[in-house]
Design a protein around this motif. Structure first.
Motif, PDB file in Angstrom:
ATOM      1  N   ASN A 139       0.960  -1.444  -0.096  1.00  0.00           N
ATOM      2  CA  ASN A 139       0.042   0.137  -0.072  1.00  0.00           C
ATOM      3  C   ASN A 139       0.734   1.370   0.043  1.00  0.00           C
ATOM      4  O   ASN A 139       0.185   2.372   0.038  1.00  0.00           O
ATOM      5  CB  ASN A 139      -1.015  -0.101   0.997  1.00  0.00           C
ATOM      6  CG  ASN A 139      -0.286  -0.090   2.559  1.00  0.00           C
ATOM      7  OD1 ASN A 139       0.921  -0.128   2.424  1.00  0.00           O
ATOM      8  ND2 ASN A 139      -1.145  -0.455   3.384  1.00  0.00           N
ATOM      9  N   ASN A 140       2.146   1.116   0.114  1.00  0.00           N
ATOM     10  CA  ASN A 140       3.140   2.209  -0.132  1.00  0.00           C
ATOM     11  C   ASN A 140       3.550   2.205  -1.511  1.00  0.00           C
ATOM     12  O   ASN A 140       4.540   2.844  -1.869  1.00  0.00           O
ATOM     13  CB  ASN A 140       4.343   2.352   0.934  1.00  0.00           C
ATOM     14  CG  ASN A 140       3.513   2.554   2.210  1.00  0.00           C
ATOM     15  OD1 ASN A 140       2.834   3.611   2.475  1.00  0.00           O
ATOM     16  ND2 ASN A 140       3.871   1.723   3.293  1.00  0.00           N
ATOM     17  N   ASP A 143      -5.240   2.050   1.876  1.00  0.00           N
ATOM     18  CA  ASP A 143      -4.391   2.297   3.232  1.00  0.00           C
ATOM     19  C   ASP A 143      -5.433   1.895   4.213  1.00  0.00           C
ATOM     20  O   ASP A 143      -4.729   2.077   5.346  1.00  0.00           O
ATOM     21  CB  ASP A 143      -3.851   3.481   3.099  1.00  0.00           C
ATOM     22  CG  ASP A 143      -4.656   4.799   2.820  1.00  0.00           C
ATOM     23  OD1 ASP A 143      -6.113   4.501   2.853  1.00  0.00           O
ATOM     24  OD2 ASP A 143      -4.518   5.826   3.011  1.00  0.00           O
ATOM     25  N   ASP A 149      -9.505   5.441  -2.345  1.00  0.00           N
ATOM     26  CA  ASP A 149      -8.501   5.920  -3.183  1.00  0.00           C
ATOM     27  C   ASP A 149      -8.783   5.231  -4.542  1.00  0.00           C
ATOM     28  O   ASP A 149      -9.445   4.643  -4.951  1.00  0.00           O
ATOM     29  CB  ASP A 149      -7.097   5.160  -2.505  1.00  0.00           C
ATOM     30  CG  ASP A 149      -6.852   5.592  -1.049  1.00  0.00           C
ATOM     31  OD1 ASP A 149      -6.997   6.793  -0.850  1.00  0.00           O
ATOM     32  OD2 ASP A 149      -7.021   4.695  -0.336  1.00  0.00           O
ATOM     33  N   LYS A 190      -4.069   9.043  -3.469  1.00  0.00           N
ATOM     34  CA  LYS A 190      -4.436   8.867  -2.264  1.00  0.00           C
ATOM     35  C   LYS A 190      -5.514   9.745  -1.749  1.00  0.00           C
ATOM     36  O   LYS A 190      -5.219  10.994  -1.683  1.00  0.00           O
ATOM     37  CB  LYS A 190      -3.372   8.844  -1.370  1.00  0.00           C
ATOM     38  CG  LYS A 190      -3.584   8.608   0.259  1.00  0.00           C
ATOM     39  CD  LYS A 190      -2.086   8.641   0.892  1.00  0.00           C
ATOM     40  CE  LYS A 190      -2.539   8.576   2.456  1.00  0.00           C
ATOM     41  NZ  LYS A 190      -3.473   7.509   2.893  1.00  0.00           N
TER      42      LYS A 190
END
Length: 528
Positions: free
Chosen positions: A194-195, A487, A493, A522
């Motif tokens: 998720n990053n 996230d 998102d 995001k």
């Protein structure tokens, strides 16, 4: 026969209601495009051509009004591609495009002999050339503002070129959430956390247009070949997770010999407690909407709900609350439209066409959304496929909302013009209680309005949508999009997939091939 100026001709044909009455036949008898003057066309030939078109051009799909395309596109592309459907393979010493030598196409696909005479075909040509504009009118819309206040743009460090992402999906079935992205050209499936750190990548043996998450495995739709074809190279297979959390493709497919499938949905359609599969086989000239009945022991029996090509998106739900799953489907070829297949039990379905669109629209996607909170599904629909035989910017491409009267009768409520629109998804992105819309275009007017590649429509209530975009969006050509809570903060998102290696009908100066394979918007809205 009467001479008219190009401007007079255009003014005549921009009003389709007038065209359909035939009241301007006597004032549009001569054609002139640029410096080319066409032979005079007899009014009687135009009238005859209209009558023939209303019969033959309407036999397979909604009647295509001449005003939908410019004269040159009718003459040089669309009509030559339509002639073979009527058994006209050569005309005026020119061979028309056809697929008669395709080994995957039934020998009886084209008529064995002409359905109409050469003179009748000339009448149809005369009608479309006389009644079509030299140019289509430009879009008229609210300017798109730059800047996305509710989103932060992030991208992975992974770079390679040229990215050809055919599918993106946010996986919310496991924690932490993650993203899968399929690259059709490199035959890779990338797995990001998720990053947007790359966790894993797997080689696939075909382009992947759809995935369905099921516990520790993923149902994969393998199209076989991405480019238009009539072969049956597609299959359904699984993507498995090993004990170390790594993924691999199970080489034992569930079933194969599918006509370019674009979506496979697992569902028990006949209530026998076995998992069946609904298959959208988009195909090309031939295609199907099928369901594969699970007979047990790894055996499946194929049932065809429709033998038309172009099934591109389906939803399964029990709309009439009778305990049986029903099917909503968008067909993007043949008779373009949205159909409802009502489950009658024992594997039987009733078919109803809810909406019909001209075959030139290029239908691309739809959703079932409730815009007025009345408990009945409304339809969010997009059209914008411009990769076929009519590659011109079209003023009717864009985003449509059709409202449900409560009995599955739909009426258009909203339209936002958007060149080449490929997908739109409605969510409450800003947390104010109504549905906003995120949309992408694969055939935007990159020379003049590259911001059309991604548009965020903020709903200010009562269908007052304000369009926004973002500067980084110009560095990708967005073929695919998904919305989900990446996230885990409870806010939707957006992830965009960059398919940079493809033809464009408008010039652009943006280096999509150097752009990231995906971009995430995001959600940072604070209204919740």
């Amino acid at each position: 026969m009467v001479k008219v100026s190009p401007s007079k001709l255009r003014s005549c044909i921009l009003f389709s209601a007038v065209i359909l009455t035939g009241s301007i036949f006597s004032s549009c008898g001569r054609l002139k495009r640029g410096n080319d003057v066409y032979p005079q066309i007899q009014d009687s030939s135009i009238e005859k051509g209209k009558s023939l078109a209303m019969v033959y051009c309407k036999s397979c799909h909604e009647f295509p009004d001449p005003s939908l395309l410019n004269m040159g596109t009718w003459e040089e592309s669309v009509l030559p591609n339509m002639g073979p459907r009527l058994g006209i393979f050569n005309f005026n010493f020119k061979e028309y495009p056809n697929e008669r030598r395709d080994p995957f196409l039934d020998s009886n696909y084209y008529p064995s002999k002409p359905v109409i005479t050469q003179q009748e075909w000339q009448n149809i040509i005369d009608y479309y050339l006389a009644m079509s504009p030299e140019q289509l009118p430009a879009h008229r819309k609210t300017p798109i503002k730059m800047g996305l206040a509710n989103f932060k743009v992030i991208a992975p460090t992974l770079r390679y070129g040229p990215p050809t992402i055919s599918y993106v999906k946010i996986d919310e079935t496991v924690k932490p959430h993650s993203i899968f992205a399929s690259d059709a050209g490199f035959r890779k499936i990338f797995h990001f956390d998720n990053n947007l750190n790359l966790l894993d990548s797997v080689t696939s043996n075909g382009p992947i247009p759809d995935m369905e998450f099921q516990n520790d495995s993923i149902l994969i739709t393998n199209a076989g070949k991405l480019n238009p074809n009539n072969g049956k190279f597609g299959k359904a297979e699984y993507f498995e997770r090993d004990k170390n959390g790594k993924f691999l493709i199970d080489t034992t497919f569930i079933f194969d010999s599918l006509s370019r499938p674009v979506q496979i949905t697992s569902v028990d359609l006949n209530n026998d407690k076995r998992t069946d599969y609904l298959v959208c086989e988009f195909g090309y000239l031939k295609g199907y909407l099928s369901w594969m009945e699970n007979k047990g022991g790894g055996k499946f029996e194929r049932h065809v709900l429709s033998s038309l090509p172009g099934a591109i998106k389906a939803y399964v739900n029990d709309y009439n609350h009778d305990g049986l799953p029903d099917v909503w489907v968008l067909f993007a070829r043949a008779p373009e439209g949205i159909f409802l297949f009502t489950n009658k039990g024992n594997g039987k379905f009733d078919q109803q066409q809810l909406l019909q669109f001209p075959p030139i629209y290029g239908s691309s996607y739809f959703e079932l959304d409730d815009f007025n909170n009345d408990g009945h599904p409304d339809i969010l629909y997009t059209c914008g496929d411009n990769g076929d035989i009519s590659r011109v910017l079209k003023p009717y491409h864009g985003i449509y909302i059709f409202m449900n009267d409560g009995s599955n009768h739909f009426e258009q409520k909203y339209f936002f013009p958007m060149n080449g629109c490929y997908k739109a998804m409605a969510r409450d992105f800003d947390g104010d209680g109504d549905l906003d819309i995120a949309a992408i275009s694969f055939f935007a007017d990159y020379a003049h309005e590259p911001e059309e590649g991604f548009v965020y429509l903020e709903n200010n209530s009562d269908f007052d949508f304000q369009p926004y975009s973002f500067e980084e969006g110009k560095f990708g050509r967005w073929l695919t999009m998904d919305v989900g809570d990446l996230d885990g903060d409870g806010k939707p998102d957006i992830v965009l997939g960059n398919f940079s290696k493809a033809p464009s009908i408008t010039a652009g100066t943006y280096t999509w091939v150097d752009g990231p394979p995906i971009i995430v918007l995001k959600n940072v809205s604070t209204k919740r």
